[in-house]
Enzyme design. Sequence first.
Site, PDB file in Angstrom:
ATOM      1  N   ASP A  85      47.391  47.774  32.332  1.00 18.35           N
ATOM      2  CA  ASP A  85      46.748  46.619  32.931  1.00 18.35           C
ATOM      3  C   ASP A  85      45.517  46.327  32.067  1.00 18.35           C
ATOM      4  OD1 ASP A  85      44.294  47.384  35.087  1.00 18.35           O
ATOM      5  OD2 ASP A  85      45.104  45.363  35.292  1.00 18.35           O
ATOM      6  N   GLU A 129      33.315  39.725  39.787  1.00 14.25           N
ATOM      7  CA  GLU A 129      33.285  38.390  39.186  1.00 14.25           C
ATOM      8  C   GLU A 129      32.514  37.440  40.101  1.00 14.25           C
ATOM      9  OE1 GLU A 129      35.965  40.222  39.535  1.00 14.25           O
ATOM     10  OE2 GLU A 129      37.044  40.360  37.634  1.00 14.25           O
ATOM     11  N   MET A 158      43.222  32.772  42.826  1.00  7.07           N
ATOM     12  CA  MET A 158      42.172  31.792  43.135  1.00  7.07           C
ATOM     13  C   MET A 158      41.319  32.338  44.265  1.00  7.07           C
ATOM     14  SD  MET A 158      43.754  27.970  43.357  1.00  7.07           S
ATOM     15  CE  MET A 158      44.595  28.292  44.895  1.00  7.07           C
ATOM     16  N   SER A 159      40.118  31.764  44.398  1.00  9.09           N
ATOM     17  CA  SER A 159      39.326  32.013  45.597  1.00  9.09           C
ATOM     18  C   SER A 159      38.479  30.763  45.822  1.00  9.09           C
ATOM     19  CB  SER A 159      38.439  33.245  45.399  1.00  9.09           C
ATOM     20  OG  SER A 159      37.581  33.055  44.294  1.00  9.09           O
ATOM     21  N   ASP A 179      44.461  50.328  37.452  1.00 10.31           N
ATOM     22  CA  ASP A 179      43.366  50.699  38.348  1.00 10.31           C
ATOM     23  C   ASP A 179      43.358  49.905  39.642  1.00 10.31           C
ATOM     24  OD1 ASP A 179      42.690  48.249  37.260  1.00 10.31           O
ATOM     25  OD2 ASP A 179      40.547  48.684  37.208  1.00 10.31           O
TER      26      ASP A 179
HETATM   27  N1  LIG Z   1      37.065  36.476  42.118  1.00  9.57           N
HETATM   28  C1  LIG Z   1      37.959  35.671  41.570  1.00  9.57           C
HETATM   29  N2  LIG Z   1      38.101  34.419  42.022  1.00  9.57           N
HETATM   30  C2  LIG Z   1      38.989  33.594  41.474  1.00  9.57           C
HETATM   31  N3  LIG Z   1      39.815  33.929  40.478  1.00  9.57           N
HETATM   32  C3  LIG Z   1      39.727  35.162  39.983  1.00  9.57           C
HETATM   33  C4  LIG Z   1      38.797  36.095  40.488  1.00  9.57           C
HETATM   34  N4  LIG Z   1      38.941  37.250  39.816  1.00  9.57           N
HETATM   35  C5  LIG Z   1      39.909  37.040  38.918  1.00  9.57           C
HETATM   36  N5  LIG Z   1      40.401  35.789  38.996  1.00  9.57           N
HETATM   37  C6  LIG Z   1      41.476  35.204  38.195  1.00  9.57           C
HETATM   38  O1  LIG Z   1      42.709  35.828  38.519  1.00  9.57           O
HETATM   39  C7  LIG Z   1      43.287  36.418  37.374  1.00  9.57           C
HETATM   40  C8  LIG Z   1      44.014  37.694  37.746  1.00  9.57           C
HETATM   41  O2  LIG Z   1      43.062  38.647  38.119  1.00  9.57           O
HETATM   42  P1  LIG Z   1      43.411  40.172  38.409  1.00  9.57           P
HETATM   43  O3  LIG Z   1      42.175  40.934  38.183  1.00  9.57           O
HETATM   44  O4  LIG Z   1      44.116  40.298  39.678  1.00  9.57           O
HETATM   45  O5  LIG Z   1      44.428  40.425  37.248  1.00  9.57           O
HETATM   46  P2  LIG Z   1      45.294  41.745  36.966  1.00  9.57           P
HETATM   47  O6  LIG Z   1      46.728  41.429  37.196  1.00  9.57           O
HETATM   48  O7  LIG Z   1      44.716  42.936  37.606  1.00  9.57           O
HETATM   49  O8  LIG Z   1      45.133  41.816  35.430  1.00  9.57           O
HETATM   50  P3  LIG Z   1      43.989  42.475  34.675  1.00  9.57           P
HETATM   51  O9  LIG Z   1      43.303  43.465  35.542  1.00  9.57           O
HETATM   52  O10 LIG Z   1      44.680  43.064  33.528  1.00  9.57           O
HETATM   53  O11 LIG Z   1      43.109  41.299  34.284  1.00  9.57           O
HETATM   54  C9  LIG Z   1      42.140  36.635  36.422  1.00  9.57           C
HETATM   55  O12 LIG Z   1      42.538  36.626  35.100  1.00  9.57           O
HETATM   56  C10 LIG Z   1      41.238  35.435  36.727  1.00  9.57           C
HETATM   57  O13 LIG Z   1      41.671  34.286  36.038  1.00  9.57           O
HETATM   58 MG   LIG Z   2      43.464  44.716  37.336  1.00  9.38          MG
END
Ligand SMILES: Nc1ncnc2c1ncn2[C@@H]1O[C@H](COP(=O)(O)OP(=O)(O)OP(=O)(O)O)[C@@H](O)[C@H]1O
Ligand SMILES: [Mg+2]
Length: 692
Positions: A316, A357, A392-393, A527
């Site tokens: 990841d 974030e 999204m949020s 993680d």
């Molecule tokens: N707090 C948030 N609000 C809105 N969108 C978010 C937020 N955090 C992340 N994102 C968006 O959602 C996407 C996916 O996030 P997430 O952390 O779930 O990815 P993941 O599958 O765990 O991959 P990785 O950890 O490798 O980035 C992010 O790349 C970002 O564009």
């Molecule tokens: Mg992740």
Amino acid sequence: MSNSLKNKSDSEKLDFRRKSKFDKKLILSAVKNAFIKLNPVIQAKSPVMFIVEIGAVLTTFFTFYDFLRGKRENLFINLQIAIWLWLTVIFANFAEALAEGRGKAQAESLRKTKKEIIAKKIVNEKIEKVPASALRKGDIVLVEAGDIIPGDGEVIEGIATVDESAITGESAPVIRESGGDRSSVMSGTKVLSDWIKVKITANPGETFLDKMISLVEGAKRQKTPNEIALNIFLIALSIIFLLTTATLEAFARYSHTIVSIPVLVALLVCLIPTTIGGLLSAIGIAGMDKLLKYNILALSGRAVEAAGDVDVLLLDKTGTITLGNRMATAFIPAPGVSEEELANAAQLASLSDETPEGRSIVILAKNKFNLRERELKNLKMTFVPFSAHTRMSGVNIEDREIRKGAIDAIEDYVRKNGGVIPPEVKLTVERIAMEGGTPLIVAENAKVLGVIYLKDVVKGGIKERFAQLRKMGIKTVMITGDNPLTAAAIAAEAGVDDFVAEATPETKLKLIREYQAQGHMVAMTGDGTNDAPALAQADVGVAMNTGTQAAKEAGNMIDLDSNPTKLLEIIEIGKQLLITRGALTTFSIANDVAKYFAIIPALFAKSYPELQVLNIMKLGSPNSAILSAVIFNALIIVFLIPLALRGVSYRPQNPNQILRRNLLIYGVGGLVTPFVGIKIIDLILTAILGIK
Ligand SMILES: Nc1ncnc2c1ncn2[C@@H]1O[C@H](COP(=O)(O)OP(=O)(O)OP(=O)(O)O)[C@@H](O)[C@H]1O
Ligand SMILES: [Mg+2]
Ligand SMILES: [K+]
């Protein structure tokens, strides 16, 4: 503050666990345990050695029986055989006990962290002091600077630096905060600064610390499928040799050679694969122990073995390849929108976003425009929390809908409301992504307001280590929820072979299944809670210790240092385990065959003078031949203990080369050593002790 990954050399950090490998206390307690393990109930777990133990009992019995009957002529030699048979079992037990020793010692020191902790439980918004043992799942506790965290849990509010050295051995503090993938805390660790509210997720006795204690102690170790298969093979061999020995007895009777029960037992023990039978479990335990030295907790022996065959590694991105502390660094507005307007909307959409974030966006808005958290009471707000599915949020305020998220997610959202993403915004997104940053697009209903620049840093030293993995024939694939451009930039920077972007938890799971269906052995490191299904599906699932509770429960290994490149060591240790087991099995069987040829001529030389031709070893007498063989058979176990614990040396090499080399060393070595060894022992017995 340094994150848990640092470039400190492994040896320096691991002193904590290593201590001296063979210190006196460990050896003494292993000797004691070697005798305790003579208990037939325990001994039966290792079938070959159990046969030896039965043989030892029989021999001892017949020796005393003869003594009582006044049959004295073979008394001395039988007594010697009995003693060496017991020693054979004790040596094998000692090997196992020694392998278990370090884990036991470590369990001891972990237990010390478990002393009674007082928890500040929050009941009706008041603090009640209760012992940690009274906490149950779902309770909420406050932990402040200086306090020991009383139970495993998730941070639901606040942020703190935590000293986890009691469990990880790592002295640099780590950050624990609510929301993101760094929200889990462990019982027995200490809050150094600030405060957190923790929701307890494990009842007393079921915490990570408890599990770790029983794991390192080996209390829950189960035989792996490979070990079971090898054991069945060894039992089958033993039965064949039992029949051989029985026929030999009939044959001896016919040829008027008198072969007593002790001699028959001695013959049998020399023939059955006692060397590998005695060292098998020590090899397995040593493998798990070696992982522990690298700060990796293997929850199953099966995973260690599987690691030896891994050829695909999925990772990841955020928190695994990067430090995972994605921070907002800039607001870049769309044409016709002011930066303050964008910051305003971004802040509103992040007010209740408890991810790192989200929090960093609120802070940036506050710092740049002094935007204060507004009078929330007057507004009717409904928050839309971030999820790995929607990516999204945001927030709904009456008929205003503000959203922020990944480009594809926001594009869908805006389109549904009848809008489009302006080309300027797309360019900004591309620019940020190509720099390896994560762009978050902010939109209000159909209107795109601009982009938030989230920055993250690739962990140090990763590229070189991935290159090493490539050399070992392992393909690395990054799988992330982020957009393809960011993914490509980070993939290039980290040096992975391939990447998959815009992945949902299902995509991760599906990809692993596909690789497995093609016959690959797949390791996954991650993680997040969204990685949990994939971690559970992978043959080797390594959860980062900084990760969520769900991730840690789903994996079959936990890396206490949260360093994904540790897979290198994991795979090496796995391969070494398989090779060591193979090498010692080869050695053991070659050894037994050689012993057979060493003893038989000596035994039957009297009745069949023709056999003298075969008696190349010219052993002193049938008695000393038998006794020398039994002594050799026992001592070889002791000599091989260091090799079993340390493992056969492993270099990245093609498997055929490794096999050829080992067959040569351990096969030929196994054939030759008994001849030399038995001859030397025979010389000592006849010349010095005068055995005839
Ligand atoms: N707090 C948030 N609000 C809105 N969108 C978010 C937020 N955090 C992340 N994102 C968006 O959602 C996407 C996916 O996030 P997430 O952390 O779930 O990815 P993941 O599958 O765990 O991959 P990785 O950890 O490798 O980035 C992010 O790349 C970002 O564009
Ligand atoms: Mg992740
Ligand atoms: K043997």
